[in-house]
Design a protein around this motif. Structure first.
Motif, PDB file in Angstrom:
ATOM      1  N   SER A  86      -2.863 -11.509  -8.034  1.00 38.46           N
ATOM      2  CA  SER A  86      -1.796 -12.204  -7.260  1.00 38.46           C
ATOM      3  C   SER A  86      -0.946 -13.138  -8.119  1.00 38.46           C
ATOM      4  O   SER A  86       0.306 -13.453  -8.196  1.00 38.46           O
TER       5      SER A  86
ATOM      6  N   PHE B 107       2.693 -12.602  -8.285  1.00 34.00           N
ATOM      7  CA  PHE B 107       3.521 -13.276  -7.506  1.00 34.00           C
ATOM      8  C   PHE B 107       3.548 -14.740  -7.465  1.00 34.00           C
ATOM      9  O   PHE B 107       4.219 -15.552  -6.688  1.00 34.00           O
TER      10      PHE B 107
ATOM     11  N   ARG C 201       7.554  -0.999  -5.017  1.00 37.20           N
ATOM     12  CA  ARG C 201       8.101  -2.140  -4.498  1.00 37.20           C
ATOM     13  C   ARG C 201       8.644  -2.189  -3.189  1.00 37.20           C
ATOM     14  O   ARG C 201       8.959  -3.198  -2.575  1.00 37.20           O
TER      15      ARG C 201
ATOM     16  N   LEU D 216       6.754  -3.775  -0.362  1.00 37.03           N
ATOM     17  CA  LEU D 216       6.713  -4.863   0.151  1.00 37.03           C
ATOM     18  C   LEU D 216       8.030  -5.483   0.622  1.00 37.03           C
ATOM     19  O   LEU D 216       8.144  -6.273   1.745  1.00 37.03           O
ATOM     20  N   GLU D 217       9.272  -4.956   0.182  1.00 31.79           N
ATOM     21  CA  GLU D 217      10.458  -5.400   0.741  1.00 31.79           C
ATOM     22  C   GLU D 217      10.704  -4.742   2.239  1.00 31.79           C
ATOM     23  O   GLU D 217      11.314  -5.480   3.055  1.00 31.79           O
TER      24      GLU D 217
ATOM     25  N   THR E 165       8.685  -7.176   4.624  1.00 29.28           N
ATOM     26  CA  THR E 165       9.349  -8.390   4.793  1.00 29.28           C
ATOM     27  C   THR E 165      10.739  -8.351   5.517  1.00 29.28           C
ATOM     28  O   THR E 165      10.728  -9.312   6.349  1.00 29.28           O
TER      29      THR E 165
ATOM     30  N   SER F 242       4.988 -11.602   7.297  1.00 30.11           N
ATOM     31  CA  SER F 242       4.907 -12.715   6.295  1.00 30.11           C
ATOM     32  C   SER F 242       4.321 -11.752   4.970  1.00 30.11           C
ATOM     33  O   SER F 242       3.658 -10.878   5.396  1.00 30.11           O
ATOM     34  N   PHE F 243       4.071 -12.607   4.031  1.00 29.94           N
ATOM     35  CA  PHE F 243       3.606 -12.149   2.825  1.00 29.94           C
ATOM     36  C   PHE F 243       2.216 -11.819   2.895  1.00 29.94           C
ATOM     37  O   PHE F 243       1.839 -10.546   2.308  1.00 29.94           O
ATOM     38  N   GLY F 244       1.558 -12.807   3.524  1.00 29.13           N
ATOM     39  CA  GLY F 244      -0.216 -12.510   3.639  1.00 29.13           C
ATOM     40  C   GLY F 244      -0.293 -11.070   4.795  1.00 29.13           C
ATOM     41  O   GLY F 244      -1.066 -10.512   4.241  1.00 29.13           O
ATOM     42  N   HIS F 245       0.582 -10.953   5.621  1.00 27.83           N
ATOM     43  CA  HIS F 245       0.469  -9.846   6.386  1.00 27.83           C
ATOM     44  C   HIS F 245       0.688  -8.521   5.705  1.00 27.83           C
ATOM     45  O   HIS F 245       0.306  -7.364   5.879  1.00 27.83           O
ATOM     46  N   VAL F 246       1.759  -8.427   4.949  1.00 28.87           N
ATOM     47  CA  VAL F 246       2.113  -7.352   4.201  1.00 28.87           C
ATOM     48  C   VAL F 246       1.133  -6.923   3.233  1.00 28.87           C
ATOM     49  O   VAL F 246       0.758  -6.094   2.943  1.00 28.87           O
ATOM     50  N   LEU F 247       0.442  -8.152   2.501  1.00 30.41           N
ATOM     51  CA  LEU F 247      -0.622  -7.885   1.329  1.00 30.41           C
ATOM     52  C   LEU F 247      -1.777  -7.134   2.107  1.00 30.41           C
ATOM     53  O   LEU F 247      -2.363  -6.255   1.472  1.00 30.41           O
TER      54      LEU F 247
END
Length: 231
Positions: free
Chosen positions: A39, A43, A124, A127-128, A131, A136-141
């Motif tokens: 990460s 990121f 990629r 991820l886009e 979002t 949130s980034f954490g949920h996407v991850l």
């Protein structure tokens, strides 16, 4: 077991259990470090990415035994310095805890590159898309990237796990009573050194064989829903 191992069966079994526990705990720590390192590289800010790059470069470029001794003694020296300044009694690191920390730090560098490559294999747009839906980034991850990443990373995770299992043999140099140390002690006492070292080798072979079966199951589990290419 004790009869066939000249009365040292219990010692060898305890050493084997210690080896398995050490490998599992080291795997958990290396896994966590690998996720953080990957990460950071992908990121994180430029400076955080550079720190992660220095970590993986140094660790992967030095022999495991050298790193193990350096980390073990440096951590102990650091603790001694802290306790001396605070006028506390000296804290001695237990061999098991030291082994977990050292193996976790060493193999965390390899897991960092494993997870980084697996993340890069995911389009990629995933991820886009997440979002753009307000996640949130954490949920996407956690819910989009991680499950897909595991499918790409699992073969390398299996290889890293096998290496961790074999690397536990090095921890005997810092006093941990693993299966190698047990085999050495039994061999020296009975003068059947070759026999007990062979028993230790069979223990490692048994662990890796069972691991392969578990990894094969996980591979099928993460391949659910993925269409296979037929030639």
């Amino acid at each position: 077991m004790s009869f066939f191992l000249d009365g040292y069966g219990a010692l060898v079994i305890d050493g084997a259990l210690q080896t398995v526990q050490l490998a599992i705990c080291s795997l958990a720590l290396a896994f966590a470090i690998g996720l953080l390192g990957a990460s950071a590289k992908l990121f994180g800010s430029r400076w955080i990415a550079r720190v992660a790059q220095c970590y993986t470069t140094i660790v992967r470029g030095a022999p495991d035994l050298v790193l193990m001794l350096l980390l073990y003694f440096s951590i102990q020296i650091l603790l001694n310095g802290i306790t001396e300044r605070l006028h506390w009694s000296q804290i001695d690191i237990k061999p098991f805890a030291a082994g977990v920390i050292v193996l976790g730090l060493i193999h965390g560098a390899y897991f960092t590159e494993t997870f980084r490559g697996a993340f890069l294999a995911i389009p990629r747009g995933q991820l886009e898309s997440g979002t753009s839906l307000g996640m949130s980034f954490g949920h996407v991850l956690a819910h989009i990237l991680f499950p897909q990443m595991m499918r790409f990373a699992l073969p390398a995770i299996g290889n890293n796990w096998q290496v961790i299992v074999k690397s536990t043999a090095l921890v005997s140099v810092i006093g941990l009573s693993d299966v190698v140390k047990a085999a050495q002690d039994a061999g020296k006492t009975t003068t059947h050194y070759f026999f007990f070292i062979g028993v230790a080798a069979l223990v490692y072979l048994l662990i890796t064989t069972i691991s392969n079966l578990v990894l094969r199951y996980l591979g099928k589990r993460y391949d659910i829903g993925v269409r296979k290419v037929t030639l």
